[in-house]
Design an enzyme around this catalytic site. Structure first.
Site, PDB file in Angstrom:
ATOM      1  N   GLY A 226      33.973  36.678  46.071  1.00 57.45           N
ATOM      2  CA  GLY A 226      34.573  37.829  45.389  1.00 57.45           C
ATOM      3  C   GLY A 226      34.000  37.964  43.993  1.00 57.45           C
ATOM      4  O   GLY A 226      33.314  37.063  43.489  1.00 57.45           O
TER       5      GLY A 226
ATOM      6  N   GLY B  43      33.726  37.320  40.654  1.00 59.24           N
ATOM      7  CA  GLY B  43      34.320  36.324  39.757  1.00 59.24           C
ATOM      8  C   GLY B  43      34.161  36.677  38.294  1.00 59.24           C
ATOM      9  O   GLY B  43      34.765  36.056  37.425  1.00 59.24           O
TER      10      GLY B  43
ATOM     11  N   ASP C  72      33.885  31.075  33.919  1.00 55.37           N
ATOM     12  CA  ASP C  72      34.556  31.651  32.750  1.00 55.37           C
ATOM     13  C   ASP C  72      34.613  33.174  32.786  1.00 55.37           C
ATOM     14  O   ASP C  72      35.112  33.810  31.860  1.00 55.37           O
ATOM     15  CB  ASP C  72      33.859  31.184  31.458  1.00 55.37           C
TER      16      ASP C  72
ATOM     17  N   ARG D  19      28.506  44.234  50.265  1.00 55.64           N
ATOM     18  CA  ARG D  19      27.444  43.296  50.644  1.00 55.64           C
ATOM     19  C   ARG D  19      27.708  42.720  52.024  1.00 55.64           C
ATOM     20  O   ARG D  19      28.791  42.904  52.577  1.00 55.64           O
ATOM     21  CB  ARG D  19      27.338  42.182  49.618  1.00 55.64           C
TER      22      ARG D  19
ATOM     23  N   ASP E 218      26.033  36.972  49.995  1.00 56.93           N
ATOM     24  CA  ASP E 218      26.856  37.756  49.066  1.00 56.93           C
ATOM     25  C   ASP E 218      25.985  38.528  48.080  1.00 56.93           C
ATOM     26  O   ASP E 218      26.501  39.348  47.320  1.00 56.93           O
ATOM     27  CB  ASP E 218      27.845  36.848  48.316  1.00 56.93           C
ATOM     28  N   ASN E 219      24.689  38.265  48.104  1.00 59.05           N
ATOM     29  CA  ASN E 219      23.787  39.014  47.225  1.00 59.05           C
ATOM     30  C   ASN E 219      22.914  39.973  48.024  1.00 59.05           C
ATOM     31  O   ASN E 219      21.880  40.425  47.539  1.00 59.05           O
ATOM     32  CB  ASN E 219      22.902  38.056  46.428  1.00 59.05           C
TER      33      ASN E 219
ATOM     34  N   ASP F 130      21.899  41.905  42.554  1.00 59.49           N
ATOM     35  CA  ASP F 130      22.295  40.699  41.841  1.00 59.49           C
ATOM     36  C   ASP F 130      21.086  39.915  41.331  1.00 59.49           C
ATOM     37  O   ASP F 130      20.573  39.030  41.992  1.00 59.49           O
ATOM     38  CB  ASP F 130      23.190  39.813  42.715  1.00 59.49           C
TER      39      ASP F 130
HETATM   40  P1  AMP Z   1      25.897  34.744  41.903  1.00 60.91           P
HETATM   41  O1  AMP Z   1      25.136  33.505  42.248  1.00 60.91           O
HETATM   42  O2  AMP Z   1      25.677  35.240  40.495  1.00 60.91           O
HETATM   43  O3  AMP Z   1      25.682  35.830  42.888  1.00 60.91           O
HETATM   44  O4  AMP Z   1      27.440  34.368  41.932  1.00 60.91           O
HETATM   45  C1  AMP Z   1      28.063  33.789  43.044  1.00 60.91           C
HETATM   46  C2  AMP Z   1      29.563  33.819  42.871  1.00 60.91           C
HETATM   47  O5  AMP Z   1      29.943  33.122  41.689  1.00 60.91           O
HETATM   48  C3  AMP Z   1      30.166  35.206  42.730  1.00 60.91           C
HETATM   49  O6  AMP Z   1      31.419  35.181  43.341  1.00 60.91           O
HETATM   50  C4  AMP Z   1      30.266  35.369  41.249  1.00 60.91           C
HETATM   51  O7  AMP Z   1      31.235  36.314  40.886  1.00 60.91           O
HETATM   52  C5  AMP Z   1      30.673  33.966  40.824  1.00 60.91           C
HETATM   53  N1  AMP Z   1      30.306  33.679  39.432  1.00 60.91           N
HETATM   54  C6  AMP Z   1      29.061  33.497  38.919  1.00 60.91           C
HETATM   55  N2  AMP Z   1      29.136  33.218  37.604  1.00 60.91           N
HETATM   56  C7  AMP Z   1      30.436  33.234  37.259  1.00 60.91           C
HETATM   57  C8  AMP Z   1      31.157  33.024  36.038  1.00 60.91           C
HETATM   58  N3  AMP Z   1      30.534  32.738  34.899  1.00 60.91           N
HETATM   59  N4  AMP Z   1      32.494  33.123  36.083  1.00 60.91           N
HETATM   60  C9  AMP Z   1      33.140  33.407  37.225  1.00 60.91           C
HETATM   61  N5  AMP Z   1      32.533  33.602  38.397  1.00 60.91           N
HETATM   62  C10 AMP Z   1      31.196  33.520  38.429  1.00 60.91           C
HETATM   63 MG    MG Z   2      26.271  37.529  43.427  1.00 61.33          MG
END
Ligand code: AMP
Ligand code: MG
Length: 489
Positions: free
Chosen positions: A90, A92, A125, A183, A252-253, A262
């Site tokens: 989801g 985040g 965060d 996605r 998810d990307n 992403d």
């Molecule tokens: P990503 O690898 O950027 O596609 O992120 C994978 C998952 O981690 C997704 O659910 C993002 O929303 C969550 N996510 C990545 N960085 C953060 C962060 N700093 N705080 C909260 N959730 C994060």
């Molecule tokens: Mg992502």
């Protein structure tokens, strides 16, 4: 063009049942300031670029103030990360403000990435650092400039608010805009929970909004999958042809619309190396450059499986069968165009692959070599010295250029015409890591965003010779060897 208060929101995703998302407000960001604004993207949402002059502009794009008509939410999804299913991801750290229906009737999601914690943040965060926000902003617009389907970026807002990654950095919010943020993982979450009705509801929603001609078809779900397969195959061919590595091709990307989606530890290949790994956090190279086409298929298989409650297994399999041929056809066509061939076919694979092998041994810069190939002189006996000198094995080059010359004879038009065609597909400028890093350093150290703006403008027009900008096409300087790009963002 409209003022911020007049943007025409029509939030269709927010109308789906509550289980699809979590409604929440972005977390305020202290003293936000505008880092960069992309005037090219503003018309997509009918926004008047003069609005950036307003003192409260950064308040809106940090999430501190809400645009009238928005209904902020975090989207639910799951996904396979590095091959393993993670049942709940989801948004985040991203907040979907809503969807703007522009005067042309197109819908654009407006998403603030880095807008604070959400119920899906797990240990994160909720923030994004300025460094990665600049990279996403520049790269998505660079990809668009290259003609590759992608999410877009409207602006970056920064703050002195500290966030901690390997070191202390400052937070930023990038406003991402896209026709959809759905996605593969948005479907997987309902499949793995056995929520078949919700799965069908999401598929109906996506089909009605993005594939309306399929709406009344009896086999609409499998035709939807066919469409995603084709788009993904095309996208992978485009990435490969331009030398782009995504870095984190988790499901998810993966965009349901076949957009590049992403931007994290991505990289444009510089010296040609099929095994190129752009992401320091992926030592095994699951997402190495030459793995991308097959990972595209692996990810589609996850989507197909998630759709099996609404699609017969044999239809899902048939859809996946189309991937390989669609990818191969598109890739050969694109590589043919890079060589100046109007219609490349399988028979041209040897010509293409031999060139790539020579480039690999010679560590030739992928982008510059192809750009230089536009100057190939096809006159008999011509040595093409400037090009030849870039290869270690000159005899191999001479042999290759003989076959290339022979192949070009079957094409219409002169060398000059071919160069014009080739310059439209072989970019002069790509987002090299050191270029992004220079812009990041200036932004971090002196709140000097001029380099971000300069790169944005340059990369939005990557095929044109831009006088005075030749240095931006140069191969990386020595210090750039030490740049590492990881999942930390
Ligand atoms: P990503 O690898 O950027 O596609 O992120 C994978 C998952 O981690 C997704 O659910 C993002 O929303 C969550 N996510 C990545 N960085 C953060 C962060 N700093 N705080 C909260 N959730 C994060
Ligand atoms: Mg992502």
């Amino acid at each position: 063009m409209r003022k911020l208060e007049q943007l025409g929101f029509d939030n269709t995703f927010a109308r789906l049942p509550d289980i699809f998302h979590s409604r929440l407000h972005p977390t305020p960001l202290p003293d936000p300031y505008l880092v960069s604004f992309n005037t090219n993207a503003a018309p997509l949402i009918d926004l008047d670029s003069a609005e950036t002059q307003r003192a409260d502009f950064a308040e809106y794009f940090s999430g501190n103030r809400l645009l009238p008509g928005c209904e902020p939410l975090a989207m639910l999804y799951a996904g396979h990360q590095f091959g393993h299913y993670v049942p709940q991801l989801g948004d985040g750290r991203a907040v979907l403000l809503g969807e703007i229906k522009n005067s042309a009737g197109e819908y654009w999601d407006i998403q603030l990435k880095g807008a604070g914690r959400t119920p899906y943040s797990r240990n994160g965060d909720g923030r994004a650092v300025l460094r990665s926000s600049i990279r996403e902003y520049l790269c998505s617009e660079a990809m668009h400039g290259l003609g590759i389907p992608t999410t877009r970026a409207l602006c970056i807002v920064g703050s002195d608010h500290r966030v901690y990654r390997e070191t202390a950095e400052t937070a930023a919010v990038v406003t991402r805009i896209a026709p959809s943020h759905v996605r593969f993982g948005s479907f997987e979450v309902f499949f793995y929970r056995g929520q078949n009705q919700l799965l069908a509801m999401l598929a109906d929603y996506v089909i009605a909004k993005h594939f309306p001609p399929l709406m009344d078809a009896p086999d609409k779900y499998s035709r939807f999958l066919d469409e995603v397969v084709t788009r993904t195959a095309t996208l992978m061919a485009r990435w490969q042809a331009v030398g782009f590595s995504h870095g984190v091709m988790n499901t998810d990307n993966m965009s349901i619309l076949g957009l590049t989606f992403d931007y994290g530890p991505f990289g444009f290949m510089e010296n040609y190396d099929p095994g190129y790994i752009c992401n320091h956090s992926d030592p095994a190279g699951r997402y190495a450059y030459n793995q991308q086409p097959q990972i595209g298929l692996w990810n589609l298989a996850c989507l197909a499986q998630a759709l099996t409650p609404v699609i017969a297994m044999e239809d899902a399999e048939a859809a996946l069968q189309n991937y390989g041929p669609a990818y191969a056809k598109h890739y050969t066509e694109l590589m043919g165009q890079k060589l100046g061939l109007a219609h490349a076919s399988k028979e041209d694979d040897t010509l293409i692959n031999t060139l790539l092998e020579m480039m690999h041994t010679s560590q030739a810069d992928y982008t510059n070599l192809f750009r230089g190939l536009g100057n190939f002189n096809s006159a008999p006996g011509e040595k093409n010295t400037a090009l030849r000198d870039q290869f270690i094995d000159r005899t191999a080059f001479d042999a290759w250029s003989e076959s290339y010359r022979a192949r070009l004879q079957r094409e219409q038009g002169s060398d000059e015409e071919r160069k014009i065609r080739m310059d439209k597909v072989n970019p002069k400028y790509i987002l090299r890591n050191h270029l992004a890093q220079t812009a990041i350093n200036k932004a971090e150290q002196g709140r000097d965003f001029s380099e971000v703006d300069r790169l944005l403008k340059l990369l939005q027009d990557p095929f044109s010779e831009q006088p005075g900008m030749e240095d931006y096409a140069a191969t990386p300087p020595e210090w750039a060897r030490h740049i590492t790009v990881s999942c930390s963002s």
